[in-house]
Design a protein around this motif. Structure first.
Motif, short mmCIF file in Angstrom:
data_model
loop_
_atom_site.label_atom_id
_atom_site.label_comp_id
_atom_site.label_asym_id
_atom_site.label_seq_id
_atom_site.Cartn_x
_atom_site.Cartn_y
_atom_site.Cartn_z
N GLY A 271 0.81 -1.22 0.00
CA GLY A 271 0.00 0.00 0.00
C GLY A 271 0.84 1.27 0.00
O GLY A 271 2.03 1.24 -0.35
N THR A 272 0.24 2.35 0.45
CA THR A 272 0.88 3.65 0.30
C THR A 272 1.37 4.26 1.62
O THR A 272 1.90 5.37 1.62
CB THR A 272 -0.10 4.64 -0.36
N VAL A 273 1.16 3.56 2.72
CA VAL A 273 1.50 4.16 4.02
C VAL A 273 2.47 3.31 4.84
O VAL A 273 3.38 3.83 5.48
CB VAL A 273 0.21 4.40 4.86
N ASN A 352 -8.81 -0.91 0.03
CA ASN A 352 -8.82 -0.79 -1.44
C ASN A 352 -8.12 -1.97 -2.10
O ASN A 352 -8.64 -2.55 -3.06
CB ASN A 352 -8.14 0.51 -1.89
N SER A 353 -6.96 -2.33 -1.56
CA SER A 353 -6.23 -3.47 -2.13
C SER A 353 -7.06 -4.74 -2.03
O SER A 353 -7.09 -5.55 -2.95
CB SER A 353 -4.90 -3.66 -1.42
N THR A 354 -7.73 -4.91 -0.90
CA THR A 354 -8.57 -6.10 -0.70
C THR A 354 -9.67 -6.16 -1.76
O THR A 354 -9.86 -7.18 -2.43
CB THR A 354 -9.18 -6.07 0.73
N LEU A 355 -10.38 -5.03 -1.93
CA LEU A 355 -11.47 -5.00 -2.92
C LEU A 355 -10.94 -5.22 -4.33
O LEU A 355 -11.54 -5.94 -5.13
CB LEU A 355 -12.17 -3.64 -2.89
N GLU A 356 -9.79 -4.58 -4.62
CA GLU A 356 -9.23 -4.70 -5.98
C GLU A 356 -8.82 -6.14 -6.29
O GLU A 356 -9.01 -6.64 -7.40
CB GLU A 356 -8.03 -3.75 -6.13
N SER A 357 -8.29 -6.81 -5.28
CA SER A 357 -7.87 -8.20 -5.47
C SER A 357 -9.09 -9.11 -5.66
O SER A 357 -9.10 -9.97 -6.54
CB SER A 357 -7.05 -8.65 -4.25
#
Ligand code: UDP
Length: 451
Positions: A271-273, A352-357
């Motif tokens: 992620g970004t953080v 977001n990563s979870t949903l995108e995956s």
């Protein structure tokens, strides 16, 4: 000549973190396509307007923030930001009302930008809360908002209490699942939860989730909060994903993926953080290489002390990586997850990563860092069963190697992949005409048009 009907204006207030700004702008694009004007209010840090060419027709306005850039991050910052932004946001609304008459249909604000509630009330403007996290995280926030931090700490020393169910939810949520770890002092977290759970004068909540993923949590929220919940996710599937990042995607990784075998690559991104220790990066590097699977790995600048590209790793490690893997500072993640060559995602489990995956049917190895990510990981592992967690505060190369083989080579991983593909189809169906997210968005648009 026919007079064009004027667009009603929606004011969007995101928090300036990538994982929040992106879905807010996707929501803005979706609403713009339905005939609304969009004004985005932003602070001085990480201004989205720098990528405004991707959002034609949007207006960007900046409000003054009295905090310094170095104060950014953490719960304390969020609480301070809310305490100090109310007046400048009110000034901003006054300016917008002067420019545009009384044509603000609604203020849609990120759940963490709750200072907006006071301006909505003062100017008698409709407001709607936007949650970019999971519905179960929202439930947890409501539960935590009613607890006392000191008592909670003592209670949680009792194993019986840890296993106790929170409210009447299915799948069950236990006290130990509540996302409290990794956010600093509990008192601050509970204060933030109280503010987020307070709906003020908001008349609805928009949430970037899908009914088939979190039905029970959504029903619980609707009942307890008492205002409509619009579950319209995954938002990235609703519009084209315009970039809203200051960092450019490194598209060379797509050429690299094009040269790999179908479903052979493990994609790694935190992620970004998230910050990683140098030791963990090295153990990851060894473990990934030893697994013998090709890997695409995002390492952000400054996400690990002393790491400044593959050259800063010991020679033997960088040689090994260049033989088996590919490192970038930022990847076009949605495109990567949708690429035929990608068979698994090593993720920190941001929502977001979870949903995108899930939307691409990619199973996951979960390495969550703080509470909300741990909650998502728990769902990935135990509820949807499309991945598993790598436990422990430190991982070593052996665990990394075993985890990658478990997902990418073993029968168990193939079963997770199958379930992920089933879930992908369910998400697709929810976005089609008549699907739950499609209908919820349709209702949301009708609702906003009545304002
Ligand atoms: N992201 C990306 N490329 C990268 C890393 C991240 O596009 O190299 C995007 C990713 O697709 C997701 C967001 O950044 O939309 C990260 O959000 P998430 O909620 O997963 O995690 P956070 O960064 O908030 O911890």
């Amino acid at each position: 000549m026919e007079k064009r009907e004027a667009r009603r204006r929606i004011v969007l207030v995101p928090i300036s973190a990538q994982g929040h700004v992106t879905p807010m702008l996707q929501l803005g694009k979706a609403l713009y396509s339905k005939g609304f004007s969009i004004t985005v209010v932003e602070g001085h840090f990480n201004q989205v307007s720098s990528s405004s060419q991707h959002f034609p027709g949007f207006q960007f306005v900046t409000i003054k923030e009295s905090l310094r850039e170095s104060d950014q991050g953490g719960i304390g910052f969020m609480i301070k930001l809310n305490k100090t932004s109310e007046a400048s946001f009110k000034d901003c609304i006054v300016q917008l009302l002067l420019q545009q008459g009384s044509d603000i249909a609604c203020i849609i604000y990120d759940e963490f930008m709750y200072f907006c509630g006071a301006a909505a009330k003062e100017f008698n403007l409709p407001s709607v809360i936007f949650s970019t996290e999971s519905a179960t995280n929202y439930v947890s926030c409501c539960v935590l908002s009613k607890l006392n931090a000191d008592k909670f700490s003592v209670d949680m020393e009792d194993p019986g209490m840890q296993e106790k169910m929170v409210e009447n939810l299915y799948p069950p949520l236990r006290y130990k699942d509540l996302p409290t770890s990794g956010f600093g002092p509990l008192e601050d977290l509970f204060e933030l939860c109280r503010e987020v759970a307070n709906k003020r004068t908001a008349s609805a909540v928009i949430i970037n989730t899908v009914s088939c993923l979190e039905n029970s949590s959504l029903s619980w929220l609707e009942q307890k909060i008492g205002i409509p919940m619009y579950a319209i996710g995954p938002l990235h599937n609703m519009t084209d994903s315009a970039p809203s990042s200051l960092l450019e995607d490194d598209r060379s990784c797509i050429d690299w993926l094009n040269r790999q075998k179908p479903r052979s690559v493990i994609y790694v991104s935190m992620g970004t953080v998230v910050q990683m220790e140098t030791k963990e990066v090295l153990e990851m590097a060894w473990g990934l290489c030893n697994s013998n699977q090709p890997f695409l790995w995002v390492i952000r600048p400054r996400s690990c002390p002393g790491f400044n590209g593959i050259e800063s790793l010991p020679k033997e490690v960088s040689k090994m990586i260049s033989e088996r893997g590919y490192i970038v500072k930022r990847a076009p993640q949605i495109e990567v997850l949708g690429h035929l060559a990608v068979g698994g995602f090593w993720t920190h489990c941001g929502w977001n990563s979870t949903l995108e995956s899930i939307a691409e049917g990619v199973p996951m190895i979960c390495r969550p860092f703080h509470g909300e990510q741990k909650l998502n990981a728990m769902y990935i592992e135990s509820v949807w069963r499309i991945g598993f967690q790598v436990e422990g505060s430190k991982v070593d190369r052996g665990e990394v190697e075993r985890a990658v083989k478990r997902l990418m080579v073993d029968e168990e991983g193939a079963e997770m992949q199958e379930r992920a593909l089933v879930l992908k189809e369910k998400l697709k169906a929810s976005m089609k005409s008549g699907g739950t997210s499609y209908n919820a968005f349709d209702e949301l648009v009708k609702y906003l048009k009545t304002m």
